[in-house]
Enzyme design. Structure first.
Site, short mmCIF file in Angstrom:
data_model
loop_
_atom_site.label_atom_id
_atom_site.label_comp_id
_atom_site.label_asym_id
_atom_site.label_seq_id
_atom_site.Cartn_x
_atom_site.Cartn_y
_atom_site.Cartn_z
N GLU A 114 0.83 -1.20 0.00
CA GLU A 114 0.00 0.00 0.00
C GLU A 114 0.86 1.26 0.00
O GLU A 114 0.53 2.26 -0.63
CB GLU A 114 -0.94 -0.03 1.22
CG GLU A 114 -2.14 0.87 1.09
CD GLU A 114 -3.24 0.51 2.09
OE1 GLU A 114 -3.70 -0.65 2.08
OE2 GLU A 114 -3.61 1.37 2.90
N GLU A 155 1.97 1.72 -3.42
CA GLU A 155 0.83 2.16 -4.24
C GLU A 155 0.59 3.66 -4.04
O GLU A 155 0.37 4.40 -5.00
CB GLU A 155 -0.43 1.36 -3.86
CG GLU A 155 -1.62 1.70 -4.74
CD GLU A 155 -2.92 1.00 -4.30
OE1 GLU A 155 -2.88 0.21 -3.33
OE2 GLU A 155 -3.96 1.26 -4.92
N CYS A 187 -8.41 -2.20 4.41
CA CYS A 187 -8.26 -3.33 5.34
C CYS A 187 -9.57 -3.76 5.97
O CYS A 187 -9.71 -4.89 6.39
CB CYS A 187 -7.32 -2.98 6.48
SG CYS A 187 -5.76 -2.36 5.92
N SER A 193 -7.52 1.78 -2.12
CA SER A 193 -6.33 1.00 -2.44
C SER A 193 -6.74 -0.35 -3.00
O SER A 193 -7.70 -0.97 -2.52
CB SER A 193 -5.50 0.80 -1.17
OG SER A 193 -4.58 -0.26 -1.36
N LYS A 195 -15.40 -9.88 8.34
CA LYS A 195 -14.37 -10.73 7.71
C LYS A 195 -14.98 -12.04 7.22
O LYS A 195 -14.47 -12.66 6.30
CB LYS A 195 -13.25 -11.03 8.73
CG LYS A 195 -12.37 -9.84 9.03
CD LYS A 195 -11.34 -9.59 7.93
CE LYS A 195 -10.59 -8.28 8.17
NZ LYS A 195 -9.87 -7.84 6.96
N GLU A 236 -16.21 -11.10 3.95
CA GLU A 236 -15.10 -10.84 3.03
C GLU A 236 -14.55 -12.13 2.43
O GLU A 236 -14.28 -12.21 1.23
CB GLU A 236 -13.99 -10.09 3.76
CG GLU A 236 -12.83 -9.68 2.87
CD GLU A 236 -11.69 -9.03 3.65
OE1 GLU A 236 -11.33 -9.54 4.74
OE2 GLU A 236 -11.14 -8.03 3.18
N GLU A 260 -14.06 -12.86 -5.51
CA GLU A 260 -12.71 -12.47 -5.97
C GLU A 260 -11.62 -13.11 -5.13
O GLU A 260 -10.45 -13.08 -5.52
CB GLU A 260 -12.51 -10.95 -5.85
CG GLU A 260 -13.59 -10.06 -6.41
CD GLU A 260 -14.66 -9.75 -5.39
OE1 GLU A 260 -15.66 -10.49 -5.39
OE2 GLU A 260 -14.50 -8.82 -4.60
N CYS A 271 -10.19 -1.94 14.88
CA CYS A 271 -10.49 -3.37 15.03
C CYS A 271 -10.63 -3.79 16.48
O CYS A 271 -11.34 -4.74 16.79
CB CYS A 271 -9.40 -4.20 14.37
SG CYS A 271 -9.10 -3.72 12.67
#
Lengths: 591, 153
Positions: free
Chosen positions: A279, A282, A306, A326, A365, A368, A373, A523
């Site tokens: 990142e 990037e 994230c 990102s 999560k 996710e 993907e 988190c």
């Protein structure tokens, strides 16, 4: 506000005018039972648990919403109050599915605790028990309205903290339920799966979609190679989930998981460091395209990726800003993609035999890992996600004495971590970790903050801003950044994210880089963390996180020896061909 | 000919504004004109007022006079609260159900009449009472009820 004098249970107390009876009792050290009240939320005053007697008043007062007035005489445990509270509790229990041993929240339920404290052993209002009704199975969250007591904490959480507002009271009077637009599944409305409702539910009406059983089956299957990864915030929440005081417990956590029979205990912190490398590069690459090449198609500010609740939020609410996010996968998903490629190679294991399990402070999560993907390894990159609470249940079930267990270390190849990775668990942590590395890449020098602690991005303020001016002398190739002031912003809680996104969309914001975490506190306050939550609890977990950072030998992601090895042997270079194949992703617009 | 649902919302917002306090007025216009509040109208109202779809749905669910399902050209609302019940609302309900061949909450297959029960409509002194569209009918008997139904288009 001036102080006024009130008498609570016969003792004169001086309190600030304008505060509620509940707050006044708090300062006087008198405990009043509550249910619909929550320190993170607006006042509702609907459950009537906190009734108190005010001398001279005809009816009992609701302590959580009634302000104190001068010379008020309050009795919190008189006969009348105790009788009323027991009646309120019995009425709440009468419409509650009292099947405690089968409930996820058994022994961690506010209603159960109050029933016990008030000696409710029989209930004359109890008619037939409400049938259990699992009304919802979404990847991260399940709902059972037969356990709901209509306190509306979830409704207020979704609207006030997250600006999502997908759950509302529907119907009227005794037929009210907490439901969604057209009574749809949470899958079919813009729910982010953040689970903030779950950690504020006083009962078991909301809970995570559990994967404990299939994980045990994988551990017990000799043909499977079970790999665990543990997120930064889990190590400051696990002790609490096991009924111990809030503290970091990294070594005990590793030992306990190994003791459960898991083949490799590895660290999401390792891929948090990897995220920073990818990142960071990037960001530098985007800045170069914008500042040097004048490429107007490059989207700035860049935003972190994230937090899966945040990603789902922006996909629903601000799809026009998706190119700002990102392309880096989250640390969990980077880990999953590498576990079945790089690690499989290192360990000489057939990736088809690997079962990849992640321990997360998060319910989103679980959503996710189901994204189509997330199969770049050729397999499902992450097979199961367990919350901190689910891991605690497994440790209990395995009969492991967490308090007495000897600390152990993570396994190799993907087990090294740095302080920069640990602080991913706190709001501002990704930003701080990224700045520690990116500043050094472009300038060749350490970021000029005392002890590498970038204080402006730390703390519990909803939106934090910082500006860091680059030195005049830069590393070769990065001269374009000489003297440039990098503007950054950090938000936690989606209501704060919304404020920032509205500014970005209107062109009012001129940031280069934005960190967003879906959950208040980051988190460590995630929807998969121990229950309850409050500002004080999140503050304590935050202190644990930064203590862990300060105690680690390596504080910067690029100093992680196993990350250096990973690039040397496998990835070759940041943003390289392999990275793009395994570590980067794309997003979709959602209705 | 009804205006399309978006147009109704647009006109109602022009008339009542787009604050939260205007929501019930806007929904009333939609419900009056279309006989119910379709999903696309809920989304349009939520967008106009700047709240979630769930919030508008929650408001609609609170009011028994609002519906999210299409209803008949006429709506009979029978009060089933205590005073009407003591004065025979149950017999009136049975009469209407037998006459129309449908149960409370349903619409006749030809779309002529929807039958609903409602909480108190403030006509306790003249029980049992019904509302037919916006018109109250009081001190009902089964015969009178059948006559009223026969007169509906």
């Amino acid at each position: 506000m001036p102080n006024i004098s009130v008498k609570i249970n016969g003792t004169l107390t001086s309190v600030r005018e304008g505060i509620t009876i509940l707050e006044a009792c708090g300062t006087a050290g008198v405990e009043i039972p509550t249910l619909c009240y929550h320190p993170d939320l607006s006042l509702a005053g609907n459950c009537r648990m906190c009734l108190v007697e005010v001398e001279g008043w005809r009816t009992l007062a609701i302590a959580c919403v009634t302000p104190v007035i001068p010379n008020m005489v309050v009795n919190t445990h008189s006969k009348k109050v105790r009788h009323a509270r027991r009646t309120v509790l019995k009425l709440l229990l009468a419409s509650h599915n009292v099947n405690c041993p089968e409930c996820e929240r058994n022994k961690n339920c506010e209603l159960q605790e109050l029933a016990e404290k008030h000696n409710i052993t029989s209930n004359e209002y109890q008619t037939s028990p409400k049938p259990e009704s699992i009304e919802e199975v979404s990847p991260g969250i399940m709902r059972d309205n037969s356990r709901c007591i209509m306190c509306t904490r979830c409704v207020r959480t979704c609207e006030e903290l997250q600006s999502v507002a997908v759950i509302k009271p529907v119907g009227r009077s005794s037929s009210v339920t907490i439901s969604t637009f057209m009574d749809r599944s949470l899958n079919d409305v813009p729910c982010t799966q953040c689970g903030q409702c779950v950690i504020r539910c006083p009962t078991g009406a909301l809970f995570e979609t559990s994967e404990v059983r299939p994980v045990w089956e994988a551990i017990e299957n000799p043909d499977k190679f079970v790999v665990f990864q543990t997120a930064p915030a889990v190590r400051v929440g696990l002790a609490e989930a096991l009924g111990l005081p809030i503290d970091r417990s990294t070594g005990q956590m590793v030992a306990a998981i190994r003791g459960m029979g898991v083949d490799r205990v590895l660290d999401t912190d390792f891929t948090a460091d990897l995220t920073i490398i990818e990142e960071g590069h990037e960001l530098i690459s985007r800045l170069k395209s914008a500042l040097v090449d004048g490429d107007e198609s490059v989207a700035l500010p860049m935003m972190t990726s994230c937090s899966p609740g945040w990603i789902k939020f922006i996909e629903h609410k601000y799809p026009e800003l998706l190119s700002n996010v990102s392309t880096c996968k989250s640390p969990q998903q980077m880990f999953g993609a590498l576990a079945k490629t790089y690690l499989a190679g290192k360990e000489g294991i057939d990736p088809a035999k690997i079962v990849s399990v992640s321990i997360m402070p998060c319910t989103a999560k679980k959503f996710e890992k189901e994204r189509p993907e997330m199969r770049d390894s050729g397999y499902k990159d992450v097979d199961y996600v367990l919350t901190t609470r689910e891991l605690a249940r497994m440790i209990d079930e395995a009969g492991i004495d967490f308090e007495k267990i000897t600390e152990e270390k993570f396994d190799r190849w993907m087990g090294d971590s740095t302080g920069a990775a640990v602080i991913f668990g706190a709001t501002g942590g990704v930003m701080e970790a990224a700045l520690r590395t990116a500043y050094e890449i472009v300038s060749g020098q350490e970021i000029p903050f005392d002890g590498l602690n970038i204080e402006p991005v730390r703390g519990m303020e909803g939106i934090k801003e910082a500006a860091i001016t680059m030195p005049e002398r830069m590393a070769t190739g990065f001269e374009f950044l000489a003297g440039v002031t990098l503007k950054v912003a950090v938000a936690h809680g989606l209501a704060n994210a919304k404020i920032l996104m509205d500014k970005v969309r209107s062109g009012e914001a001129d940031y280069h880089f934005i960190e967003i975490m879906a959950c208040p506190g980051g988190c460590l306050g995630g929807g998969g963390q121990p229950i309850p939550t409050s500002p004080e609890i999140r503050q304590k977990r935050t202190e644990s996180i930064y203590a862990e950072d300060a105690a680690l030998h390596f504080r910067k992601s690029h100093a992680n020896p196993e990350i250096q090895l990973l690039y040397a042997e496998f990835l070759k270079e940041p943003l390289g061909h392999k990275s793009h194949e395994l570590l980067h992703t794309h997003y979709i617009k959602r209705d | 000919m009804s205006r399309n649902p978006q147009k109704i919302v647009f006109d109602a917002v022009a008339k009542y504004g787009s604050g939260r306090e205007a929501v019930v007025q806007i929904l009333t216009e939609i419900n009056r004109e279309l006989g119910y509040i379709p999903e696309e109208s809920i989304v349009a109202v939520a967008d106009a007022v700047g709240v979630s779809n769930a919030e508008i749905y929650s408001v609609i669910s609170f009011y028994s006079f609002f519906s999210t399902e299409p209803r008949g050209r006429n709506i009979i609302r029978l009060c089933t609260t205590i005073s009407c019940e003591m004065k025979g609302s149950r017999e009136i309900l049975e009469t209407i159900e037998a006459e129309l061949g449908i149960k409370a909450g349903a619409t006749t297959p030809d779309g002529r009449i929807t039958l609903e029960t409602t909480s108190c409509i403030g006509l306790c002194d003249q029980a049992p009472a019904i509302l037919v569209n916006d018109t109250p009918h009081t001190r009902l008997t089964p015969d009178e009820t059948r006559r009223i139904i026969a007169g509906l288009e």
